[in-house]
Each structure stands twice: as C-alpha cells, then as structure tokens.
Scaffold this motif. Structure first.
Motif, short mmCIF file in Angstrom:
data_model
loop_
_atom_site.label_atom_id
_atom_site.label_comp_id
_atom_site.label_asym_id
_atom_site.label_seq_id
_atom_site.Cartn_x
_atom_site.Cartn_y
_atom_site.Cartn_z
N MET A 1 -88.05 -13.65 65.21
CA MET A 1 -89.41 -13.54 64.73
C MET A 1 -89.41 -12.96 63.33
N GLU A 2 -90.28 -13.46 62.52
CA GLU A 2 -90.43 -12.94 61.16
C GLU A 2 -91.61 -11.98 61.13
N TYR A 3 -91.37 -10.79 60.63
CA TYR A 3 -92.42 -9.77 60.54
C TYR A 3 -93.02 -9.83 59.15
N ASN A 4 -94.32 -10.13 59.09
CA ASN A 4 -94.96 -10.29 57.78
C ASN A 4 -95.28 -8.94 57.14
N ASP A 5 -95.70 -9.00 55.89
CA ASP A 5 -95.98 -7.77 55.13
C ASP A 5 -97.10 -6.95 55.76
N ALA A 6 -98.09 -7.63 56.35
CA ALA A 6 -99.20 -6.90 56.98
C ALA A 6 -98.69 -6.02 58.13
N VAL A 52 -97.95 -7.65 67.14
CA VAL A 52 -96.59 -8.19 67.18
C VAL A 52 -96.43 -9.10 68.40
N VAL A 53 -96.92 -8.66 69.55
CA VAL A 53 -96.79 -9.47 70.76
C VAL A 53 -97.56 -10.77 70.62
N SER A 54 -98.77 -10.71 70.10
CA SER A 54 -99.55 -11.94 69.96
C SER A 54 -98.92 -12.89 68.95
N SER A 55 -98.40 -12.36 67.86
CA SER A 55 -97.71 -13.21 66.88
C SER A 55 -96.47 -13.84 67.50
N ASN A 56 -95.75 -13.05 68.28
CA ASN A 56 -94.56 -13.55 68.96
C ASN A 56 -94.93 -14.65 69.94
N LEU A 57 -96.01 -14.45 70.66
CA LEU A 57 -96.46 -15.45 71.63
C LEU A 57 -96.78 -16.77 70.94
N VAL A 58 -97.51 -16.69 69.85
CA VAL A 58 -97.86 -17.89 69.10
C VAL A 58 -96.59 -18.60 68.63
N GLU A 59 -95.67 -17.82 68.09
CA GLU A 59 -94.41 -18.39 67.59
C GLU A 59 -93.60 -19.01 68.73
N CYS A 60 -93.54 -18.33 69.86
CA CYS A 60 -92.77 -18.85 70.99
C CYS A 60 -93.34 -20.16 71.51
N ILE A 61 -94.64 -20.24 71.57
CA ILE A 61 -95.26 -21.47 72.07
C ILE A 61 -95.06 -22.61 71.08
N GLN A 62 -95.18 -22.31 69.80
CA GLN A 62 -94.99 -23.34 68.79
C GLN A 62 -93.56 -23.84 68.76
N ASP A 63 -92.62 -22.95 69.01
CA ASP A 63 -91.21 -23.29 68.92
C ASP A 63 -90.53 -23.32 70.29
N ALA A 64 -91.30 -23.62 71.33
CA ALA A 64 -90.73 -23.59 72.68
C ALA A 64 -89.47 -24.44 72.75
N GLU A 65 -88.43 -23.82 73.26
CA GLU A 65 -87.16 -24.53 73.39
C GLU A 65 -87.24 -25.50 74.55
N ASN A 67 -85.42 -25.78 77.11
CA ASN A 67 -85.17 -25.20 78.43
C ASN A 67 -86.16 -24.10 78.80
N GLN A 68 -87.17 -23.88 77.99
CA GLN A 68 -88.14 -22.83 78.28
C GLN A 68 -89.54 -23.41 78.10
N SER A 69 -90.34 -23.32 79.13
CA SER A 69 -91.69 -23.85 79.08
C SER A 69 -92.63 -22.87 78.37
N ALA A 70 -93.79 -23.36 78.00
CA ALA A 70 -94.80 -22.50 77.39
C ALA A 70 -95.20 -21.40 78.36
N GLU A 71 -95.23 -21.72 79.65
CA GLU A 71 -95.58 -20.72 80.65
C GLU A 71 -94.58 -19.57 80.67
N GLU A 72 -93.29 -19.89 80.54
CA GLU A 72 -92.27 -18.84 80.48
C GLU A 72 -92.45 -17.98 79.24
N SER A 73 -92.79 -18.60 78.12
CA SER A 73 -93.02 -17.86 76.88
C SER A 73 -94.20 -16.91 77.03
N ILE A 74 -95.24 -17.38 77.67
CA ILE A 74 -96.41 -16.54 77.91
C ILE A 74 -96.05 -15.37 78.80
N ASN A 75 -95.29 -15.65 79.86
CA ASN A 75 -94.88 -14.57 80.77
C ASN A 75 -94.03 -13.54 80.05
N GLU A 76 -93.13 -13.97 79.18
CA GLU A 76 -92.32 -13.03 78.41
C GLU A 76 -93.19 -12.15 77.52
#
Length: 85
Positions: A1-6, A52-65, A67-76
């Motif tokens: 995850m990339e942490y922005n300046d904000a 941070v968690v919400s940004s991570n969630l957005v990133e995970c869903i956009q880049d879902a691998e 072998n990992q579903s969007a549901e798994e990303s949300i659960n994480e």
C-alpha cells in the motif's frame, strides 16, 4: 500500500500532539488538560486508522488477486479495523 502525504501529515500532527502532552506533563499541568489532549490524540489516531483501513480496502478491491476474492479483501480490512480497537 502506498501512504499518501495526507496520511503522513496526520501522523506528524499526532506526533506533535503527543510531544505537547509530554511537555505538559513535564511542566506539571493540570490532569484535566493532559487528559483532554490525550483524548484528542487518541481520536486523531482512530480517525487515521479508519483512513488507512478504508484506503487499503479500496486498493485491495481494485487490485484483487486471482486467488483472493473481493469478499476476502473486505474481511481482511474489517479484521484490521477490529484489531485496531
């Protein structure tokens, strides 16, 4: 995850708040004032965790691998949020 300046700036502000609390303690300031500043710091940390968690969630869903579903990303992401409490 990339942490922005904000996000980084939020942490820098929290760091400043905590330094201020330490200075208040060293100067023997009133307990109520110290607690007020500690509470403000905790609130700022909680808001930053949420960001941070919400940004991570957005990133995970956009880049879902594959072998990992969007549901798994949300659960994480939810588990990260729960862990922060």
């Amino acid at each position: 995850m990339e942490y922005n300046d904000a996000m980084k700036n939020r942490i820098k502000r929290i760091e400043g708040q905590l330094r201020g609390v330490l200075k208040m303690m060293e100067e023997g300031k009133d307990c109520k004032d110290v607690i007020t500043q500690l509470s403000a710091s905790r609130s700022a940390i909680d808001r930053t965790v949420g960001l941070v968690v919400s940004s991570n969630l957005v990133e995970c869903i956009q880049d879902a691998e594959e072998n990992q579903s969007a549901e798994e990303s949300i659960n994480e992401a939810v588990q990260l949020l729960v862990k922060s409490r």
